[in-house]
Scaffold this motif. Structure first.
Motif, PDB file in Angstrom:
ATOM      1  N   THR A 316      14.133  -6.266  10.511  1.00 45.05           N
ATOM      2  CA  THR A 316      14.517  -6.647   9.164  1.00 45.05           C
ATOM      3  C   THR A 316      15.707  -5.831   8.690  1.00 45.05           C
ATOM      4  N   PHE A 318      16.105  -5.548   5.328  1.00 43.57           N
ATOM      5  CA  PHE A 318      15.720  -5.255   3.955  1.00 43.57           C
ATOM      6  C   PHE A 318      14.610  -4.211   3.938  1.00 43.57           C
ATOM      7  N   GLY A 319      14.315  -3.700   2.760  1.00 48.02           N
ATOM      8  CA  GLY A 319      13.286  -2.675   2.650  1.00 48.02           C
ATOM      9  C   GLY A 319      11.898  -3.213   2.904  1.00 48.02           C
ATOM     10  N   ASN A 320      11.644  -4.443   2.438  1.00 54.36           N
ATOM     11  CA  ASN A 320      10.336  -5.078   2.633  1.00 54.36           C
ATOM     12  C   ASN A 320      10.470  -6.197   3.658  1.00 54.36           C
ATOM     13  N   PRO A 321       9.829  -6.080   4.808  1.00 54.65           N
ATOM     14  CA  PRO A 321       9.919  -7.133   5.822  1.00 54.65           C
ATOM     15  C   PRO A 321       9.240  -8.412   5.353  1.00 54.65           C
ATOM     16  N   ARG A 322       9.748  -9.544   5.819  1.00 56.30           N
ATOM     17  CA  ARG A 322       9.215 -10.844   5.418  1.00 56.30           C
ATOM     18  C   ARG A 322       8.066 -11.242   6.336  1.00 56.30           C
ATOM     19  N   ARG A 323       7.088 -11.918   5.745  1.00 58.49           N
ATOM     20  CA  ARG A 323       5.949 -12.452   6.490  1.00 58.49           C
ATOM     21  C   ARG A 323       5.792 -13.923   6.085  1.00 58.49           C
ATOM     22  N   SER A 334      -0.942 -11.086   8.284  1.00 59.10           N
ATOM     23  CA  SER A 334      -0.733  -9.692   7.891  1.00 59.10           C
ATOM     24  C   SER A 334      -1.839  -8.798   8.439  1.00 59.10           C
ATOM     25  N   GLN A 349       6.082  -2.468  11.259  1.00 60.08           N
ATOM     26  CA  GLN A 349       6.285  -2.332   9.821  1.00 60.08           C
ATOM     27  C   GLN A 349       7.726  -2.565   9.397  1.00 60.08           C
ATOM     28  N   ASN A 350       8.671  -2.524  10.340  1.00 56.26           N
ATOM     29  CA  ASN A 350      10.076  -2.786  10.008  1.00 56.26           C
ATOM     30  C   ASN A 350      10.559  -4.075  10.671  1.00 56.26           C
ATOM     31  N   ASP A 352      10.535  -8.433  10.607  1.00 52.01           N
ATOM     32  CA  ASP A 352      10.245  -9.721   9.970  1.00 52.01           C
ATOM     33  C   ASP A 352       9.380 -10.549  10.909  1.00 52.01           C
TER      34      ASP A 352
END
Length: 457
Positions: A316, A318-323, A334, A349-350, A352
């Motif tokens: 990813t 971005f700071g928050n990975p996409r699920r 998840s 955790q890093n 997508d």
């Protein structure tokens, strides 16, 4: 005399003397609609018996349990979903997105029943008789015993049923039908509830099988109060993607058969054609030797279906990975990624994560857990799995692989399609005999399953 009004929630039927933005019953926003109160309360309940036909209590030992007689159509998939055929006096609700093919399916079924010398009354509240005839010509269906009526008044519909005395009735759709003595608009909670109750009374007293079409909300549930689904005998959902040719007819409630049964159809110019081997259809475009692809044997009612699960894991930015998940519960994805990170040591955790069930099928049983986990690990490591493998199993939070139901049927379906190796829970190995020519591998942990999945033996 001043007419009294009330506000009724169109989702759950909650009534209030004043308008509210949020319904206290179902917590939905902007669903309160003003309706006129009736002067005389209508008789509540579905059945209205006269004194000479009122039912009497009988000892349970005197009741016969003979199976309900069934009327079958030429669509075997349709018969399967209903539990073997249509039961006389049953009320069947069919829901689905607009344009998915509900009217096409029911018109085909009506023509087939009429060809078997059953009188069928097709009532359309959304189209004229000429429009219905144009659709029938496109589907090449025609029968002398198929009657068409364009009407929305329930009283006139009742008169037509009394006059023709049909064996089957189709109402398309229930949201357009109204009773004149109810002041609210067609499609409101009061109208849908009362019209369905009256149709149920007609079905039970006359022994007429009635199919009603229900519109679906944005959330995917049938529009109107939830009591509508409790009143009918069978609830069917017609699902599918508009950009895919395949449609799935799913039973979520059936008083005359098993629930969660599915039928697969293909939409063509000439109408809906049943798919006899859905597993072969869902796997026909599968690419071999590609990372992130696994095959799982899932049970849909009493039928095992083999489908492909695809995963794409990428770093990813971005700071928050996409699920993102299509056809699988997002929360389950998840959970499985957390198990892989904690119990197997994959750093996800890093990353997508994008998961999809090929073919537009929705899977919700726990037996797909292991196949999803292997797909995620395969894409993360960029290591293809064996294309001749089928992976089955439920995954616990500690990483253990738990037993699943009906393992023998799943294995037989995989063998029938030519798969050579099946990875399944170790606790499922006993109590049945494996077919010849297939390698059965029992695993007890996710890490063990990954070792076998990435081996070429």
């Amino acid at each position: 005399m001043k007419k009294k009004t009330k506000f009724v929630c169109q989702s759950c039927g909650y009534e209030s003397a004043k308008w509210m933005g949020k319904c206290p019953g179902c917590q939905a926003w902007n669903t309160m609609v003003e309706e006129m109160e009736r002067g005389k309360p209508a008789t509540r309940g579905v059945f209205v018996h006269s004194s000479d036909t009122a039912s009497k209590p009988v000892p349970i030992t005197t009741i016969t349990t003979a199976q309900e007689p069934r009327i079958t159509t030429n669509l075997f998939e349709f018969n399967r979903v209903l539990g073997g055929g249509i039961v006389k006096g049953s009320l069947v609700l069919i829901g689905g997105d607009p344009g998915i093919g509900k009217s096409t399916l029911l018109l085909q079924v009506s023509a087939q029943l009429a060809a078997q010398h059953h009188k069928v009354l097709y009532i359309s509240g959304e189209e004229s008789v000429k429009q219905t005839k144009l659709r029938a010509d496109r589907l090449s269906v025609s029968a002398h015993d198929l009657y068409v009526l364009a009407e929305t008044d329930l009283e006139h519909i009742h008169q037509a049923i009394e006059e023709i005395q049909p064996h089957f009735v189709v109402i398309d759709s229930i949201q357009t039908i109204y009773r004149a003595e109810i002041t609210s608009a067609p499609g409101s909670v009061s109208q849908v509830r009362e019209c369905t109750g009256e149709l149920m009374r007609i079905a039970k007293t006359k022994g007429v099988a009635i199919f009603i079409v229900g519109h679906v909300t944005k959330e995917g549930s049938i529009a109107g109060p939830r009591i509508l689904e409790h009143m009918v005998d069978t609830v069917l959902y017609f699902e599918g993607e508009r950009h895919h040719t395949y449609r799935i007819l799913r039973a979520v409630k059936n008083r005359f058969g098993s629930t969660n049964e599915i039928g697969i159809f293909e939409m063509r110019e000439s109408g809906l054609l049943e798919v006899e081997n859905p597993s072969e259809v869902f796997l026909e475009e599968r690419s071999g030797g590609v990372a992130g692809s696994t095959v799982v044997a899932s049970m849909e009612g009493t039928r095992p279906v083999l489908v492909e699960i695809q995963a794409l894991i990428s770093p990813t930015s971005f700071g928050n990975p996409r699920r993102m998940a299509t056809g699988i519960d997002h929360n389950r994805v998840s959970l499985l990624m957390a198990v892989l990170e904690k119990r197997v040591g994959l750093l996800l955790q890093n990353q997508d994560a994008y998961l999809k069930v090929a073919g537009g099928v929705k899977l919700d049983e726990p037996a797909i857990d292991l196949a999803v986990a292997v797909s995620i690990a395969s894409s993360f490591r960029d290591h293809p799995t064996n294309p001749s493998d089928v992976i089955i199993g439920e995954v616990g939070l500690t990483g253990e692989v738990r037993r699943v139901s009906r393992i023998e049927q799943r294995v037989q379906e995989a063998v029938k399609l030519g798969f050579q190796r099946i990875i399944l829970p170790k606790n499922n190995l006993g109590g049945w005999s494996a077919p010849k020519g297939v390698d059965i591998i029992g695993v007890s942990h996710v890490a063990e399953a990954l070792e076998y999945a990435f081996s070429r033996k």
